[in-house]
Design an enzyme around this catalytic site. Structure first.
Site: not given
Ligand code: ACO
Length: 333
Positions: A260, A119, A290
């Site tokens: 980003h 990214c 994204n």
């Molecule tokens: N729908 C419903 N529930 C979901 C989903 C979904 N789509 N995805 C995950 N969950 C659940 C998980 O299974 C978890 O359940 P559990 O507690 O029973 O295990 C719960 O939601 C919480 O999961 P987390 O991963 O802790 O959720 P979080 O609040 O961290 O959000 C997210 C997840 C959105 C992926 C976040 O961590 C994030 O944005 N991280 C950064 C990712 C990023 O920026 N990546 C790209 C950077 S590089 C690039 O852009 C290519």
């Protein structure tokens, strides 16, 4: 490529973007995996994303964005001497998507290549193009960020399939002698030790394509989003402060932050740490999700067309992504 001459500064003289027409909403995703519109909106800020059809590729989207950027700059494809395409979703490993764009534009005097920095790819490409221009080795450079992430998404994995979208953004760079205008400072860093947090493990020399890699779904994005969240915030803040320091400026002087577009909570945390109010932060991930290397140039083009960026504005662009990589660029429009 042009011959060597005295040091110059780089300015952006044209922008363009292209996204596929087809839209996939959170409600559409509710029918595909165990998720909800509310979860996606609250946890990420995303509502829709644009998805490429079978005929649309990274090269076709990149070419469309590039044509618009050239038109905006008042230049023709013949004027271009370098095409730099930042992408993790090239049409194929080789030839480079840059060369496919070169052919499609008819940019017969241009060198062309791809750059893979997740990214952060657009920021990396911008900083390399800046070096070419400042050293007199480029006059009109096309820098493009493009992704068709929908083609490498595991549509059965709710952890990733709700996050990403497709699109392209392009800028035309030329030299300027005008003091204080153009690209003022840039900064880029990496940390390969955290690379496994976001990867596509199959199809390269480590795991060549085989029945096993296909059965193990190794040709799709694998991401540990939870563990990326904090490094994303910290590294973007570090990069932003670094370019401001290089330029001898502070965050209060920034007119617009273009971060980003990965997650609204990450964007809000970065803005807060930089003490930037929400009205100075450009956000469009609700519409596109994204789009990785394309997210900043799409936002830059959109902000320019909407009049959000005005003459003399100081624009701070900051990114974070697979690698891990991160970086920032400071621009006086
Ligand atoms: N729908 C419903 N529930 C979901 C989903 C979904 N789509 N995805 C995950 N969950 C659940 C998980 O299974 C978890 O359940 P559990 O507690 O029973 O295990 C719960 O939601 C919480 O999961 P987390 O991963 O802790 O959720 P979080 O609040 O961290 O959000 C997210 C997840 C959105 C992926 C976040 O961590 C994030 O944005 N991280 C950064 C990712 C990023 O920026 N990546 C790209 C950077 S590089 C690039 O852009 C290519």
């Amino acid at each position: 490529m042009a011959g060597r001459s005295h040091l110059k500064r780089t300015q952006i003289v044209g922008t363009g973007s292209a996204v596929p027409e087809k839209v996939l909403t959170n409600f559409d995703l509710e029918k595909m995996v165990d998720t909800s519109d509310e979860w996606i909106r609250v946890r990420t800020g995303i509502q829709r994303r644009h998805i490429a059809d079978e005929k649309t590729t990274s090269a076709t989207l990149a070419s469309e964005a590039a044509q618009k950027a050239l038109k905006d700059a008042g230049l023709s494809a013949q004027d271009v001497d370098f095409i730099l395409v930042a992408t993790v979703t090239p049409d194929m490993p080789f030839p480079a998507t840059g060369c496919l764009v070169q052919e499609s534009l008819g940019a017969t005097k241009a060198a062309a290549m791809d750059l893979s920095a997740g990214c952060s790819g657009f920021i990396y490409a911008l900083s390399l193009a800046d070096a070419l221009i400042r050293s007199g080795n480029g006059e009109n450079i096309l820098v493009i960020g493009v992704e068709t992430l929908s083609k490498i998404i595991d549509w059965t994995d709710r952890n990733t399939c709700v996050l990403f979208g497709d699109g392209a953004g392009a800028v035309v760079l030329t030299p300027t002698e005008e003091e204080g205008r153009g690209l003022i400072a840039s900064h880029a860093r990496s940390d390969g030790s955290l690379g496994a947090l976001l990867m596509l493990p199959g199809g390269g020399s480590k795991n060549p394509t085989s029945l096993h890699t296909v059965e193990q779904r190794m040709h799709f994005i694998k991401m540990n989003g939870h563990d990326l969240f904090r490094p994303a915030i910290l590294s973007m803040v570090e990069a932003a402060l670094c370019v401001l320091q290089k330029a001898g400026l502070n965050s209060e002087q920034v007119d617009l932050l273009i971060p980003h577009q990965a997650n609204l909570r990450i964007i809000d945390a970065v803005a807060k740490k930089l003490k930037l109010p929400r009205e100075k932060v450009y956000v469009n991930l609700d519409e596109y999700g994204n789009t990785s290397a394309a997210s900043i140039p799409i936002a830059l083009d959109e902000a320019k067309r909407k009049g959000v960026i005005r003459p003399d504005n100081l624009v701070l662009m900051v990114a974070f992504g697979a690698g891990l990589t991160w970086g920032a660029a400071l621009l006086r429009v």
